[in-house]
Motif scaffolding. Sequence first.
Motif, short mmCIF file in Angstrom:
data_model
loop_
_atom_site.label_atom_id
_atom_site.label_comp_id
_atom_site.label_asym_id
_atom_site.label_seq_id
_atom_site.Cartn_x
_atom_site.Cartn_y
_atom_site.Cartn_z
N ASP A 18 -6.72 -4.04 -11.22
CA ASP A 18 -6.80 -5.22 -10.36
C ASP A 18 -7.81 -5.01 -9.24
N GLU A 19 -8.53 -6.08 -8.89
CA GLU A 19 -9.36 -6.03 -7.70
C GLU A 19 -8.44 -5.88 -6.49
N GLY A 20 -8.74 -4.92 -5.65
CA GLY A 20 -7.91 -4.66 -4.48
C GLY A 20 -6.97 -3.47 -4.64
N TYR A 21 -6.77 -3.01 -5.87
CA TYR A 21 -5.87 -1.88 -6.12
C TYR A 21 -6.36 -0.63 -5.37
N ASP A 22 -7.62 -0.27 -5.56
CA ASP A 22 -8.15 0.94 -4.93
C ASP A 22 -8.21 0.80 -3.41
N ALA A 23 -8.57 -0.38 -2.94
CA ALA A 23 -8.67 -0.59 -1.49
C ALA A 23 -7.32 -0.44 -0.81
N GLU A 24 -6.27 -0.93 -1.46
CA GLU A 24 -4.94 -0.84 -0.85
C GLU A 24 -4.44 0.59 -0.81
N LEU A 25 -4.92 1.44 -1.71
CA LEU A 25 -4.49 2.83 -1.76
C LEU A 25 -5.37 3.76 -0.94
N ALA A 26 -6.49 3.25 -0.45
CA ALA A 26 -7.41 4.09 0.31
C ALA A 26 -6.73 4.55 1.60
N GLY A 27 -6.88 5.83 1.92
CA GLY A 27 -6.26 6.37 3.12
C GLY A 27 -7.23 7.19 3.94
N PHE A 28 -6.75 7.69 5.08
CA PHE A 28 -7.60 8.46 5.98
C PHE A 28 -7.95 9.82 5.37
N ASN A 29 -6.97 10.46 4.74
CA ASN A 29 -7.24 11.72 4.04
C ASN A 29 -7.67 11.39 2.62
N THR A 30 -8.92 11.62 2.32
CA THR A 30 -9.47 11.23 1.01
C THR A 30 -9.37 12.34 -0.02
N ALA A 31 -8.67 13.43 0.31
CA ALA A 31 -8.54 14.53 -0.64
C ALA A 31 -7.75 14.12 -1.87
N TYR A 32 -6.70 13.34 -1.66
CA TYR A 32 -5.86 12.86 -2.75
C TYR A 32 -5.74 11.35 -2.64
N ALA A 33 -5.33 10.72 -3.76
CA ALA A 33 -5.02 9.29 -3.74
C ALA A 33 -3.87 9.04 -4.69
N HIS A 34 -2.98 8.15 -4.30
CA HIS A 34 -1.93 7.71 -5.22
C HIS A 34 -2.54 6.93 -6.38
N ARG A 35 -1.94 7.06 -7.57
CA ARG A 35 -2.36 6.27 -8.73
C ARG A 35 -1.11 5.69 -9.39
N PRO A 36 -0.45 4.77 -8.71
CA PRO A 36 0.83 4.25 -9.20
C PRO A 36 0.67 3.18 -10.26
N SER A 37 1.77 2.83 -10.90
CA SER A 37 1.79 1.70 -11.84
C SER A 37 1.76 0.37 -11.10
N ASN A 75 1.57 9.98 -5.86
CA ASN A 75 2.45 9.24 -6.75
C ASN A 75 1.65 8.83 -7.98
N GLU A 76 2.02 9.36 -9.14
CA GLU A 76 1.35 9.05 -10.39
C GLU A 76 2.29 8.21 -11.26
N GLY A 77 1.95 6.96 -11.45
CA GLY A 77 2.71 6.12 -12.35
C GLY A 77 3.96 5.49 -11.78
N GLY A 78 4.22 5.66 -10.50
CA GLY A 78 5.40 5.08 -9.88
C GLY A 78 5.08 3.80 -9.11
N VAL A 79 5.75 3.64 -7.97
CA VAL A 79 5.55 2.49 -7.09
C VAL A 79 5.11 2.99 -5.72
N VAL A 80 4.03 2.43 -5.21
CA VAL A 80 3.59 2.71 -3.85
C VAL A 80 3.78 1.46 -3.02
N ILE A 81 4.45 1.62 -1.89
CA ILE A 81 4.65 0.53 -0.95
C ILE A 81 3.69 0.73 0.22
#
Length: 457
Positions: A18-37, A75-81
């Motif tokens: 989805d457009e916006g998926y990556d932007a919503e998950l972007a954080g201050f620490n860019t070392a890791y990123a969540h990849r939820p379902s 979080n891989e494959g779960g839910v990120v709030i």
Amino acid sequence: MASKDFPAVEGSTYVPGDEGYDAELAGFNTAYAHRPSVVVAARTAEDVRAAVTYAREHRLSVAVQATGHGLSVANEGGVVISTRELDGVRIDVKARTAWIEAGVQWGRVIEEAARFGLAPLSGSFPGVGAVSYTLGGGIGILAREFGYAADHLKAAELVTADGELRTVDAASDPELLWALRGAGHNFGVVTAIEIGLVPVERVYGGQLVFDGEHAEQLMRTWAAWTRTVPETVSSGIGFVVYPDIPVLPDVLRGRYVATVSVAFNGPAEEGERLVAPLRAVATPLKDGIREMPYTDSAEIYSDPPFPHAYTSTNALLSGIDEDALASVLKAGGPDADIMCVLGVRHLGGALARTPEDGGSALGHRDAAYLVQLITPIEGNDSLAVARSVQDDLHTTLGARTLGSALAFTFADGERATEAQTRSGYEAADYERLARLKGRLDPGNLFRNNRNIVPVTD
């Protein structure tokens, strides 16, 4: 657009692609990123409740992200709030409290409280999420005088693993409030908190920056100085070799520097007297210590304001002797195999005292100092080097280490083990937390964090 069976919410939902998926998950620490379902950009507490209920019904783990500073276990494959849109702040002047929603950053709370001559127990960087910071403990600018931020948590609104939205305080559920003070990420998704404020309008503080050739002398002077100062003085010392890049001022480019950061809640004249032994070490490259409004307190540590990739570790120490001083400087100094930002915080004072109104889950209150090693990383090769440097630090500190401050450990992924989590608490308190986790979250829905493994009867 999100999963077809996801319930309607006031906020937005996203799935991979989805457009916006990556932007919503972007954080201050860019070392890791969540990849939820599913990503839920919550706009209300009811949105959070719907997300938690969906995750439980589909046996998916839940992670929460506001600013993304402290991301550790992806979080891989779960839910990120995502809680960024939960941005309400209310100040109760008479009670000296603030009601803060989960997406609010400290800078906003500082500004709102300052209008009434009050201040929160905020940390060194105003861009950190106030709620997650408080739940993890929070060693703030004036921590030695007022204690951990978590000690001033009065109440919390949260969604627990059963999908219930509840408000917790010392009267309604003292056991859960105790756990939220230092282990809050394990027991639900906190949508808002009430915290105590302090009557502070101005502080005397800032930074003294010295050339690295004075690092050892400054470290020894500062360590001795910390044994003499009152609780109204909080401070830290840091060491870093700056890269030779054009964005840095000439005074720092390519240079090894040592920095003392000081905050004193008292008259400037007294502050001048207290800081004099530090100024006497050498002529500083920069002297930024002054009386300032609390709204300028970000200058005291001058943390970098831009997102970047980093990992860190830390150790709570019973004290600092000659050998410890040498070990710390060697581990993160100019001879290290990778760029390091080495810091030592002076603890004690109010940090050593448990709050009388129900206590707190935070451990190792007898620690006198916190040593933190932050390493910028780019890719797996630099991460491996960073891990080696971290291991060397822990080896050299050895028996002096009481445990760790979990909120100061970032991007450690595979190292976020149960043993590491246990290191943040007293043994009996960890068992108490595990039993409470077993009652409230037996399926370990909230496990993308410093996870406390649930113990069920």
